[in-house]
Design a protein around this motif. Structure first.
Motif, PDB file in Angstrom:
ATOM      1  N   VAL A  54       5.016   5.809   6.582  1.00 25.40           N
ATOM      2  CA  VAL A  54       3.755   6.324   7.107  1.00 25.40           C
ATOM      3  C   VAL A  54       3.915   7.763   7.574  1.00 25.40           C
ATOM      4  O   VAL A  54       3.040   8.614   7.361  1.00 25.40           O
ATOM      5  N   GLY A  55       5.057   8.077   8.202  1.00 23.53           N
ATOM      6  CA  GLY A  55       5.319   9.457   8.610  1.00 23.53           C
ATOM      7  C   GLY A  55       5.397  10.385   7.418  1.00 23.53           C
ATOM      8  O   GLY A  55       4.891  11.529   7.475  1.00 23.53           O
ATOM      9  N   ALA A  60       2.791  14.395   3.861  1.00 19.03           N
ATOM     10  CA  ALA A  60       2.243  14.690   2.530  1.00 19.03           C
ATOM     11  C   ALA A  60       0.771  15.078   2.603  1.00 19.03           C
ATOM     12  O   ALA A  60       0.279  15.873   1.798  1.00 19.03           O
ATOM     13  N   ILE A  61       0.051  14.533   3.563  1.00 20.75           N
ATOM     14  CA  ILE A  61      -1.348  14.910   3.750  1.00 20.75           C
ATOM     15  C   ILE A  61      -1.453  16.261   4.441  1.00 20.75           C
ATOM     16  O   ILE A  61      -2.319  17.084   4.127  1.00 20.75           O
ATOM     17  N   ALA A  66      -3.084  21.909   4.979  1.00 19.74           N
ATOM     18  CA  ALA A  66      -2.751  23.197   5.582  1.00 19.74           C
ATOM     19  C   ALA A  66      -2.944  24.322   4.572  1.00 19.74           C
ATOM     20  O   ALA A  66      -3.398  25.418   4.926  1.00 19.74           O
ATOM     21  N   MET A  67      -2.583  24.057   3.316  1.00 17.56           N
ATOM     22  CA  MET A  67      -2.797  25.075   2.273  1.00 17.56           C
ATOM     23  C   MET A  67      -4.291  25.358   2.114  1.00 17.56           C
ATOM     24  O   MET A  67      -4.695  26.518   1.947  1.00 17.56           O
ATOM     25  N   ARG A  68      -5.094  24.354   2.168  1.00 14.96           N
ATOM     26  CA  ARG A  68      -6.531  24.540   2.035  1.00 14.96           C
ATOM     27  C   ARG A  68      -7.077  25.385   3.185  1.00 14.96           C
ATOM     28  O   ARG A  68      -7.978  26.216   3.000  1.00 14.96           O
ATOM     29  N   ASN A  69      -6.533  25.198   4.387  1.00 18.28           N
ATOM     30  CA  ASN A  69      -7.011  25.937   5.559  1.00 18.28           C
ATOM     31  C   ASN A  69      -6.287  27.273   5.759  1.00 18.28           C
ATOM     32  O   ASN A  69      -6.527  27.944   6.765  1.00 18.28           O
ATOM     33  N   ASP A  70      -5.389  27.600   4.816  1.00 19.09           N
ATOM     34  CA  ASP A  70      -4.628  28.849   4.899  1.00 19.09           C
ATOM     35  C   ASP A  70      -3.792  28.940   6.180  1.00 19.09           C
ATOM     36  O   ASP A  70      -3.677  30.008   6.807  1.00 19.09           O
ATOM     37  N   VAL A  71      -3.194  27.826   6.581  1.00 20.40           N
ATOM     38  CA  VAL A  71      -2.350  27.828   7.791  1.00 20.40           C
ATOM     39  C   VAL A  71      -0.991  27.212   7.506  1.00 20.40           C
ATOM     40  O   VAL A  71      -0.304  26.750   8.414  1.00 20.40           O
ATOM     41  N   LEU A  72      -0.572  27.201   6.206  1.00 18.76           N
ATOM     42  CA  LEU A  72       0.632  26.448   5.835  1.00 18.76           C
ATOM     43  C   LEU A  72       1.861  26.918   6.592  1.00 18.76           C
ATOM     44  O   LEU A  72       2.597  26.097   7.143  1.00 18.76           O
ATOM     45  N   PHE A  73       2.126  28.204   6.643  1.00 19.39           N
ATOM     46  CA  PHE A  73       3.361  28.687   7.272  1.00 19.39           C
ATOM     47  C   PHE A  73       3.097  29.351   8.624  1.00 19.39           C
ATOM     48  O   PHE A  73       3.930  30.128   9.096  1.00 19.39           O
ATOM     49  N   THR A  74       1.984  29.038   9.204  1.00 16.58           N
ATOM     50  CA  THR A  74       1.719  29.595  10.531  1.00 16.58           C
ATOM     51  C   THR A  74       2.496  28.825  11.593  1.00 16.58           C
ATOM     52  O   THR A  74       2.971  27.698  11.379  1.00 16.58           O
ATOM     53  N   TRP A  75       2.591  29.471  12.772  1.00 15.88           N
ATOM     54  CA  TRP A  75       3.321  28.845  13.861  1.00 15.88           C
ATOM     55  C   TRP A  75       2.671  27.521  14.280  1.00 15.88           C
ATOM     56  O   TRP A  75       3.350  26.535  14.555  1.00 15.88           O
ATOM     57  N   GLU A  76       1.337  27.489  14.323  1.00 15.94           N
ATOM     58  CA  GLU A  76       0.638  26.277  14.726  1.00 15.94           C
ATOM     59  C   GLU A  76       0.896  25.133  13.763  1.00 15.94           C
ATOM     60  O   GLU A  76       1.124  23.986  14.181  1.00 15.94           O
ATOM     61  N   ASN A  77       0.876  25.396  12.434  1.00 20.14           N
ATOM     62  CA  ASN A  77       1.087  24.321  11.470  1.00 20.14           C
ATOM     63  C   ASN A  77       2.541  23.860  11.470  1.00 20.14           C
ATOM     64  O   ASN A  77       2.818  22.663  11.289  1.00 20.14           O
TER      65      ASN A  77
END
Length: 346
Positions: A54-55, A60-61, A66-77
């Motif tokens: 499940v983890g 995987a989700i 995150a790619m869709r929201n353009d935050v993949l490699f940000t500190w928050e993500n």
């Protein structure tokens, strides 16, 4: 079983809901940290591997969202993914501890069942022309034995019975019940008089009990068309005639409970009650008559005694126990034992 299936699917439902909410909210709001709920819920019902799976699904989700929201490699993500991994690891540990606890609990229940077979042996369903029914409910949710006790034995002196209630609960009460039952099983064969059986029980308890502990009990013997009883401070049984008339078999001279013999000198005296064809006698412990409904009303056993008419003793007691549980609206707060004797009409 239905609740277990719901728990097994709950992590995936939660993660799917989080993903849908994140899609509908647009890029201005990010709900991906809520994906940690998936592995957290997985630890409630799944094993270590399932929780890890499940983890992995949560991660995987998280990545494509995150790619869709353009935050993949940000500190928050990155912090969100570390949180998912950390919660998954903690949930795997919690799942392992839960499974270990469940195995220990299953072992305890097997031991309790074995102890019950030794301590509270199944009573004979027939003793001469008398049929017998038994109902026992322990107040402890983790075991099947408690402080109530019962026994029926066929001896050279006739069929004899015992029903009792040990003061207190827990392992100490179970241990005291074992002493009483062991002493009764020997004395019932050796002693011709019921009062002398009571003396043997009193002597056994005097060697083991401390302080003011005691045991209420009734010792009985079945005769042709009669029943002899010695009551040691126990609730009197109900005699239910074949025509439905009901009354308590009150002792003319009640004795003190077993374990308090130092306050009374002399042999307890028995008394006889007619027990003819078609009659039924219901023995019970105080856990039955002291059971309360949510409003605090005691269980009206005398009024409900009609439930034991017109059926085999065991089926009748099963119906009476179901009515008792329905009255309380939940688990019983005290052990409850019932013993029903039915003399067949000749």
């Amino acid at each position: 079983m239905k609740s277990l299936r719901i728990l097994r699917w709950l992590p995936f439902v939660v993660m799917f809901a989080v993903a849908m909410v994140d899609l509908l909210a647009g890029r201005s709001l990010v709900f991906l940290p809520l994906l940690t709920l998936g592995p957290a819920f997985a630890s409630l019902s799944g094993g270590v591997r399932r929780t890890a799976m499940v983890g992995a699904v949560a991660l995987a989700i998280c990545v494509p969202m995150a790619m869709r929201n353009d935050v993949l490699f940000t500190w928050e993500n990155n912090l969100t993914m570390v949180s998912i991994a950390g919660v998954t690891a903690a949930s795997m540990l919690a799942s392992r501890l839960r499974l270990q606890r469940e195995r220990e609990l299953a072992s305890v229940r097997r031991v309790a069942e074995a102890a019950q077979r030794v301590l509270l042996r199944p009573v004979p369903r027939r003793a001469g022309d008398v049929r017998v029914g038994l109902s026992y409910t322990s107040a402890s949710a983790e075991s099947q034995i408690g402080g109530d006790l019962y026994e029926i034995v066929t001896t050279p002196h006739g069929v004899r019975l015992l029903i009792g209630d040990v003061q207190g609960k827990g392992l100490a009460a179970v241990e005291t019940a074992a002493w009483v039952l062991g002493a009764f099983r020997e004395a019932a064969y050796d002693e011709a008089d019921l009062g002398h059986i009571g003396e043997r029980l009193e002597a056994s308890l005097a060697r083991h009990l401390n302080g003011e502990q005691f045991v209420t009990a009734i010792v009985g013997e079945i005769h042709d068309d009669a029943l002899s009883l010695v009551n040691f401070g126990h609730p009197p049984p109900l005699l239910i005639r074949a025509d439905g008339e009901t009354h308590c078999i009150e002792p003319p001279e009640p004795a003190l409970p077993l374990g308090l013999g130092a306050f009374d000198v002399g042999v307890a005296k028995g008394h006889r009650s007619a027990f003819t064809g078609g009659d039924r006698v219901l023995f019970f412990t105080d856990g039955v008559i002291e059971a309360r409904d949510p409003s605090g009303t005691f269980y009206p056993l005398a009024e409900r005694a009609r439930l034991v008419l017109g059926a085999e003793p065991q089926a009748a007691l099963d119906a009476l126990r179901a009515d008792l549980v329905a009255h309380t609206g939940g688990p019983l707060l005290d052990d409850a034992a019932m013993l029903l004797l039915h003399r067949r009409a000749r």
